[in-house]
Design a protein around this motif. Structure first.
Motif, PDB file in Angstrom:
ATOM      1  N   ILE A   1       1.026  -1.224  -0.028  1.00  0.00           N
ATOM      2  CA  ILE A   1      -0.089  -0.121   0.000  1.00  0.00           C
ATOM      3  C   ILE A   1       0.856   1.220   0.074  1.00  0.00           C
ATOM      4  O   ILE A   1       1.525   1.385   0.950  1.00  0.00           O
ATOM      5  CB  ILE A   1      -1.071   0.105   1.228  1.00  0.00           C
ATOM      6  N   SER A   2       0.737   2.069  -0.923  1.00  0.00           N
ATOM      7  CA  SER A   2       1.424   3.506  -0.913  1.00  0.00           C
ATOM      8  C   SER A   2       0.426   4.643  -0.888  1.00  0.00           C
ATOM      9  O   SER A   2      -0.648   4.613  -1.250  1.00  0.00           O
ATOM     10  CB  SER A   2       2.200   3.445  -2.136  1.00  0.00           C
ATOM     11  N   SER A   3       0.922   5.565  -0.116  1.00  0.00           N
ATOM     12  CA  SER A   3       0.149   6.999  -0.268  1.00  0.00           C
ATOM     13  C   SER A   3       0.602   7.806  -1.448  1.00  0.00           C
ATOM     14  O   SER A   3       1.757   7.703  -1.887  1.00  0.00           O
ATOM     15  CB  SER A   3       0.639   7.744   1.000  1.00  0.00           C
ATOM     16  N   ASP A   4      -0.307   8.643  -1.636  1.00  0.00           N
ATOM     17  CA  ASP A   4       0.057   9.469  -3.140  1.00  0.00           C
ATOM     18  C   ASP A   4       0.958  10.497  -2.389  1.00  0.00           C
ATOM     19  O   ASP A   4       0.855  11.194  -1.411  1.00  0.00           O
ATOM     20  CB  ASP A   4      -1.432  10.204  -3.380  1.00  0.00           C
TER      21      ASP A   4
ATOM     22  N   ALA B   1      -0.176  13.288   4.307  1.00  0.00           N
ATOM     23  CA  ALA B   1      -0.752  11.824   4.569  1.00  0.00           C
ATOM     24  C   ALA B   1       0.181  11.511   5.755  1.00  0.00           C
ATOM     25  O   ALA B   1       1.428  11.656   5.935  1.00  0.00           O
ATOM     26  CB  ALA B   1      -0.230  11.137   3.278  1.00  0.00           C
TER      27      ALA B   1
ATOM     28  N   LEU C   1       0.347   8.035   6.250  1.00  0.00           N
ATOM     29  CA  LEU C   1       0.840   6.676   5.790  1.00  0.00           C
ATOM     30  C   LEU C   1       2.022   7.097   4.437  1.00  0.00           C
ATOM     31  O   LEU C   1       1.837   8.003   3.493  1.00  0.00           O
ATOM     32  CB  LEU C   1      -0.101   5.930   5.210  1.00  0.00           C
TER      33      LEU C   1
ATOM     34  N   GLN D   1       4.286   4.148   3.260  1.00  0.00           N
ATOM     35  CA  GLN D   1       4.116   2.591   2.532  1.00  0.00           C
ATOM     36  C   GLN D   1       3.884   1.640   3.590  1.00  0.00           C
ATOM     37  O   GLN D   1       4.413   1.681   4.514  1.00  0.00           O
ATOM     38  CB  GLN D   1       5.541   2.458   1.952  1.00  0.00           C
TER      39      GLN D   1
ATOM     40  N   ASN E   1      -6.980  -1.950   1.509  1.00  0.00           N
ATOM     41  CA  ASN E   1      -7.265  -0.340   1.250  1.00  0.00           C
ATOM     42  C   ASN E   1      -8.636  -0.220   1.862  1.00  0.00           C
ATOM     43  O   ASN E   1      -9.335   0.992   1.138  1.00  0.00           O
ATOM     44  CB  ASN E   1      -6.920   0.036   0.066  1.00  0.00           C
TER      45      ASN E   1
ATOM     46  N   HIS F   1      -7.172   6.088   3.461  1.00  0.00           N
ATOM     47  CA  HIS F   1      -7.650   5.166   2.247  1.00  0.00           C
ATOM     48  C   HIS F   1      -8.200   5.800   1.066  1.00  0.00           C
ATOM     49  O   HIS F   1      -7.826   5.232   0.160  1.00  0.00           O
ATOM     50  CB  HIS F   1      -8.709   3.992   2.740  1.00  0.00           C
TER      51      HIS F   1
ATOM     52  N   THR G   1      -7.141   8.465  -0.392  1.00  0.00           N
ATOM     53  CA  THR G   1      -5.662   8.770  -1.025  1.00  0.00           C
ATOM     54  C   THR G   1      -4.524   7.636  -1.358  1.00  0.00           C
ATOM     55  O   THR G   1      -3.378   7.776  -1.918  1.00  0.00           O
ATOM     56  CB  THR G   1      -5.104  10.166  -0.538  1.00  0.00           C
ATOM     57  N   ASN G   2      -4.670   6.644  -0.723  1.00  0.00           N
ATOM     58  CA  ASN G   2      -3.741   5.532  -0.592  1.00  0.00           C
ATOM     59  C   ASN G   2      -4.273   4.566  -1.894  1.00  0.00           C
ATOM     60  O   ASN G   2      -5.323   4.446  -2.354  1.00  0.00           O
ATOM     61  CB  ASN G   2      -3.872   4.488   0.319  1.00  0.00           C
ATOM     62  N   TYR G   3      -3.355   3.772  -2.536  1.00  0.00           N
ATOM     63  CA  TYR G   3      -3.654   3.010  -3.574  1.00  0.00           C
ATOM     64  C   TYR G   3      -2.685   1.722  -3.324  1.00  0.00           C
ATOM     65  O   TYR G   3      -1.399   1.705  -2.660  1.00  0.00           O
ATOM     66  CB  TYR G   3      -3.365   3.440  -4.942  1.00  0.00           C
TER      67      TYR G   3
END
Length: 221
Positions: free
Chosen positions: A32-35, A41, A43, A45, A160, A168, A170-172
């Motif tokens: 999971i990564s944050s924008d 943000a 988070l 990674q 996610n 969540h 803005t995370n992907y």
């Protein structure tokens, strides 16, 4: 007898690709990564075994947090104060299931790698256990690929969602997750190729035995 058929050669090449993808996904933290454009943000990674936070408030202290978690750490870090208290938050049941199934995938591929080296470099079709070796490789990769796909499905559905990692929206799902998905599917394809190779070599062996028996009978008459 020819040492390998086309399916065996393709199986080795495809397995190498899948093995590299699985190993990279297993050891990297970008499931999971944050924008990166969101400067606020919390988070950065999150992976199977390592996470990176920019500023995560203590989830236990939801009203007025007094402690914030910053930086990258091992998910089972025993030294950083406070991490043992939030381990249940970091590793909900679906995350533990993902770790377990993808570990099965990684270990299966690791064992299969050694057996494939044996198959490709040391074994010949004349050896007694040649077909059994190929079958073991095929079924081992089938188990590993299925475990990896199951881990990917679990994490893809629940990793996610709202209520776990902050932000969540803005995370992907990151590139490590993508490599894990690719690697698991490729390992499954490699398993099918090795099972086909085992069937081909078995038929070749049966045909050779039948030909030798026919030749002996004809020579006697």
């Amino acid at each position: 007898m020819k040492k390998r058929s086309l399916s065996g050669n393709f199986g080795i090449g495809i397995f190498v690709l899948g093995f590299v993808c699985v190993c990279v996904a297993f050891g990297t933290p970008a499931w999971i990564s944050s924008d990166w454009r969101i400067t606020s943000a919390q988070l950065d990674q999150f992976g199977l075994w390592r996470h990176c936070f920019r500023s995560l408030p203590n989830p236990i202290e939801s009203d007025a947090p007094t402690r914030f978690f910053v930086g990258c750490r091992w998910v089972y870090d025993p030294f950083t104060r406070g991490y043992n208290q939030i381990r249940g938050y970091l590793l909900p049941p679906f995350m533990v299931a993902t770790q377990v199934f993808f570990t099965f995938c990684f270990i299966s591929c690791l064992v299969a790698f050694g057996l494939i080296l044996l198959f490709g470099l040391c074994c010949d079709p004349d050896q007694k256990r040649y077909v059994q070796l190929i079958s073991i490789i095929g079924f081992l990769l089938l188990f590993g690929g299925a475990s990896g796909v199951l881990a990917i499905i679990i994490f893809g559905c629940l990793g996610n969602t709202d209520g776990w990692m902050p932000g969540h929206d803005t995370n992907y799902l990151g590139w490590s997750f993508v490599l894990g998905a690719i690697g698991s599917v490729v390992v499954l394809i490699a398993s099918l190729l090795f099972l086909v190779e085992a069937n081909i070599q078995r038929k070749k062996r049966d045909y050779l035995k039948a030909s030798q028996t026919r030749f002996q009978l004809e020579s006697r008459t």
